[in-house]
Structure formats: structure tokens, C-alpha cells
Design a protein around this motif. Structure first.
Motif, short mmCIF file in Angstrom:
data_model
loop_
_atom_site.label_atom_id
_atom_site.label_comp_id
_atom_site.label_asym_id
_atom_site.label_seq_id
_atom_site.Cartn_x
_atom_site.Cartn_y
_atom_site.Cartn_z
N GLY A 344 0.82 -1.20 0.00
CA GLY A 344 0.00 0.00 0.00
C GLY A 344 0.86 1.25 0.00
N VAL A 345 0.27 2.35 0.41
CA VAL A 345 0.94 3.65 0.44
C VAL A 345 1.17 4.04 1.90
N TRP A 346 2.41 4.35 2.22
CA TRP A 346 2.79 4.71 3.59
C TRP A 346 3.10 6.19 3.68
N VAL A 347 2.79 6.78 4.83
CA VAL A 347 3.10 8.17 5.12
C VAL A 347 4.01 8.20 6.34
N TYR A 348 5.16 8.84 6.19
CA TYR A 348 6.14 8.97 7.27
C TYR A 348 6.23 10.44 7.66
N ASN A 349 5.97 10.72 8.92
CA ASN A 349 5.99 12.08 9.43
C ASN A 349 7.43 12.47 9.76
N ARG A 350 8.03 13.31 8.93
CA ARG A 350 9.41 13.75 9.13
C ARG A 350 9.49 15.07 9.87
N SER A 351 8.37 15.72 10.10
CA SER A 351 8.39 17.04 10.72
C SER A 351 8.52 16.91 12.23
N SER A 352 8.52 18.06 12.89
CA SER A 352 8.64 18.10 14.35
C SER A 352 7.30 18.23 15.04
N TYR A 353 6.19 18.18 14.29
CA TYR A 353 4.85 18.33 14.86
C TYR A 353 3.94 17.24 14.30
N PRO A 354 2.84 16.95 14.97
CA PRO A 354 1.95 15.88 14.50
C PRO A 354 1.28 16.25 13.19
N ILE A 355 0.86 15.21 12.48
CA ILE A 355 0.00 15.36 11.32
C ILE A 355 -1.27 14.56 11.58
#
Length: 441
Positions: A344-355
């Protein structure tokens, strides 16, 4: 006339050097016992060892927050200690509230002095085995918080380390030290596709770069009622026209995204298989810039990313003068990584705040409401599942067939969430958000 033989050098009367300590590096096999007779090799060895020790100390100081020494520095009023700990808590997954990610509190309970000393000794023992170039690459990865492209740190796969009563593989140990102090098992992390060890079942050498892995999100069961999102809102509204731009090169529109996003019909053009998704960036109810067509298996969506290559939101021309939008836009930072993988399609949060993510494939197919999932920094979530999406296309569901984009769309909001527990009921009220529309062909 033969030259007279030179007199032999006087015997060295210097005391013999002490025996090497456990774990110390031999100084070029100690060619002589006198330091003055081998000044060159001895000085170069001391310089070499000093540089390695400096790298090891810098790495230990860059560990994830929650350690004994850091708390003592903050409590003693060390200049910048509290601010640095707070900033690193954001990066390592700090923050309160409920969400789908375990271990979101970066600063855990106060560790005992014995546990801290044991962890420090074990970390130093592991780092001292590395070459100087490996130490420099690891330090670059840790200090850049994964923002820079750093090489894999390949180490023997079977070199486990014992900490307390638990055995940890080296990748898990370094992730525990530099990113998530509460990490327990390798099943809690997922490799990024940029890693050489990605997809390998039993390699002899495994990558131990902590920023080549992400933390897996665990979906809440049962989900909290405040994150329920009514599916009725996914139906088109009369305010949004049916006419659509002819291609992804067309400029933005002021149509409400959840109420139609008719640009998704671009994906329905016959024979168009060049891209697997398109991305639209929105600020509140206004789309900014053009649709971004994605052809590569991995895409970085960011505002400010060192060595970034992908969809840069900072280069888009926005006329929105809202202070909240500008504030949230500046917090996007490294943004997210969108990756199409086998499952499937994965999303990785690279930022310093939540998404915050909403996807039809993250919930029960029989549910009449969708969930908004909170993903903390450093965590990954499988935001879209093709098999589940195709199963949503029920042949007898005429309404669904008229809206094929409903099950093939993922909405992602930066920093600010929406739902019944927030002041924003709909994603169109969020300052900065994305609409990812997948090609169902």
C-alpha cells in the motif's frame, strides 16, 4: 680508509608503559617501549583516538531526551538545556493528548542512575567499534534529525547487545538511544525505502542508521468518539461545479476539497498510467498552486528540507495573509514522505509536529463514519490500502460508482486537527493540508 663503527645508542631507561586497559586500542602494536623513540606513531595514534572519543561524546550528548544527565542539567538551570530538551522532545515524538502512536511522550520517567550508567557504557562500547567515517555519518544523521541524506551504517546483523534483562539488535538499540527511549522490539519499527536493508529478510549486514527507520503507528481500538468523521461530508455539494480543469497543469480553484475535488477526474483519463497519484496543497478553502503529479515510488512533501527533492510547499505563491496559516506553514519543516510500497501507500511524518490523516482504508468497511488519525513525529502509518479500496467499490452501490474518488483519497493536515473535539469541524478549516488522490487504474 674504513670508517670507525658508531657507538651503539644508550639503553632506554624509561619505565615500561602500563598494560593496555580493557577495550582500549593498541598504539600500532607499540613498536617500542619508549614514547620518545616512537614519537611520530604515538602522537598520531593519540590524535586519532582523541578525534574518535570526541565523536563518541558528541553522539552521546545528542541522544534522545529523558536521560539522567539531561534532567539534572535542566533542573540545575544549565543555559539552553531545557530549551534543547524541549526541542528534541518534539523531534523524538513528544507531545500530549491521545493518538495512534505509542510512546508519544518523549520525556519519560526519571531513569535510575544505574540504568543510565549501564546504557551509557553499552552505547560507548558499541560506538567504539565503529570506524571514524561511520561515526561521522552517524553523527551527521543524528544532528540533522534525518533531514540530510546519510549513508547506511552497515553492521553485523547478529551482534545483539544486552541491556538489563533484555537483548536488543543493534538497530533497535541505536534507535532507543537516539530516537525513542521506550522502544522495546524490532516489530515496533519499519524500515524506510531509502535504506539498503529495506526488503531484506536475513542479511549478513544490517543498517543501524536510526533515521533509516520509522516508528509504527498502532490504530486505536475501539477508536475515540471525538475523532469520528461523518461520511455524509464526503458527498459532493451543490456549491462545487462539475466542470474540471483539463490537466494537472491547470491552476488552483476555490472549490471545497471534500465537497467534490473534481480535479480528481484527471486520474480517470483513458490510458493515463504515468502517475500513481496526484497531490493538491490547500490553505483553508483555497488550493495553492497546481496539482503535483507523482511518478516516482517515493515523494518528499516539505516546506524546508536540506537536500530536499520533491514537492516544496515553500516555493508556492500563496496570497493568504492569515497569521495562523503563516505560523502553521513555518512548522511544516521536513514535512512528510509519501511512499508507494507492495502492501500500500505509507506516510512517514518527518516534521517536528503531529500530522492528521483521514483515509477510508484505515477504518472498518462497514462503518458509516471515518476516523481522523493523529501521527506523531517519526512515526509511519499505512494511509492507503489498494485491496481495501477496491473492495469498497461495491457493484450495487450506484452512489459510490458516481464518486470513485471517495475511496481513493487521503487527506492530511499539518499541525492542526479537525473533528468534533476541535474548533475545526472540517478539514477545509485547517490552515495547511494536503489532498492525495490515487490513480485507481
Amino acid at each position: 680508509m674504513p670508517q670507525p663503527a658508531s657507538a651503539p645508542p644508550p639503553p632506554c631507561r624509561c619505565p615500561p608503559p602500563p598494560p593496555p586497559r580493557l577495550g582500549s586500542r593498541p598504539l600500532h602494536a607499540r613498536r617500542t617501549t619508549c614514547p620518545f623513540c616512537s614519537r611520530g606513531p604515538l602522537l598520531s595514534s593519540r590524535m586519532f583516538r582523541t578525534k574518535r572519543s570526541v565523536l563518541v561524546r558528541r553522539l552521546w550528548r545528542s541522544r534522545a531526551p529523558g536521560g539522567e544527565e539531561e534532567e539534572e542539567e535542566a533542573a540545575a538551570g544549565e543555559p539552553g538545556a531545557a530549551a534543547a530538551a524541549e526541542a528534541r522532545a518534539h523531534v523524538c515524538g513528544g507531545g500530549g493528548g491521545r493518538g495512534c502512536c505509542p510512546g508519544k511522550a518523549g520525556r519519560g520517567g526519571r531513569a535510575s542512575a544505574g540504568a543510565e550508567a549501564e546504557l551509557k557504557a553499552l552505547t560507548h562500547a558499541v560506538l567504539k567499534r565503529l570506524k571514524e567515517r561511520q561515526l561521522e555519518g552517524l553523527l551527521h544523521a543524528v544532528e540533522s534529525r534525518g533531514g540530510a541524506r546519510t549513508p547506511c551504517l552497515l553492521l553485523p546483523a547478529k551482534a545483539d547487545s544486552r541491556l538489563g534483562q533484555h537483548w536488543y539488535p543493534l538497530p533497535v538499540l541505536l534507535c532507543k538511544v537516539f530516537r525513542w527511549p521506550d522502544l522495546r522490539h524490532c516489530s515496533e519499527v519499519k524500515r524506510l525505502c531509502c535504506c539498503e536493508s529495506y526488503g531484506k529478510a536475513h542479511p549478513e549486514l544490517v543498517c543501524c542508521n536510526p533515521h533509516h527507520l520509522s516508528r509504527l503507528c498502532e490504530l486505536e481500538s475501539p477508536p475515540p468518539p471525538y475523532s469520528r468523521y461523518p461520511m455524509d461530508f464526503l458527498k459532493p455539494t451543490a456549491d462545487c461545479p462539475d466542470s474540471v480543469p483539463s490537466s494537472t497543469e491547470t491552476g488552483g480553484t476555490n472549490c471545497l476539497a471534500p465537497g467534490g475535488l473534481s480535479d480528481s477526474q484527471v486520474l480517470q483519463e483513458p490510458g493515463d498510467r504515468s502517475h500513481w497519484c496526484v497531490v493538491a496543497y490547500w490553505e483553508e478553502k483555497t488550493r495553492v498552486g497546481r496539482l503535483y503529479s507523482v511518478q516516482e515510488p517515493s515523494l518528499d512533501i516539505f516546506y524546508d528540507l536540506p537536500q530536499g527533492n520533491g514537492f516544496c510547499l515553500g516555493q508556492l505563491n500563496s496570497d493568504n495573509k492569515s497569521q495562523l496559516v503563516q505560523k502553521v506553514r513555518s512548522k511544516i519543516g521536513y514535512g512528510i514522505q509519501l511512499t508507494k510500497e507492495v502492501d500500500g501507500v505509507w506516510v512517514y511524518n518527518r516534521s517536528s509536529y503531529p500530522i492528521f490523516i483521514k483515509s477510508a482504508t484505515l477504518d472498518n468497511p462497514d462503518s458509516r463514519t471515518l476516523l481522523v488519525h493523529k501521527v506523531f513525529p517519526g512515526f509511519s502509518i499505512k494511509a492507503f490500502d489498494y485491496e481495501k479500496a477496491y473492495s469498497l467499490q461495491r457493484p450495487n452501490d450506484h452512489e459510490f460508482m458516481q464518486q470513485p474518488w471517495t475511496g481513493f483519497t487521503v487527506q492530511i493536515s499539518f499541525v492542526k486537527g479537525w473533528g468534533q473535539c476541535y474548533t475545526r469541524q472540517f478539514i477545509s478549516s485547517c490552515p495547511c493540508w494536503l489532498e492525495v488522490i490515487f490513480n485507481n487504474r
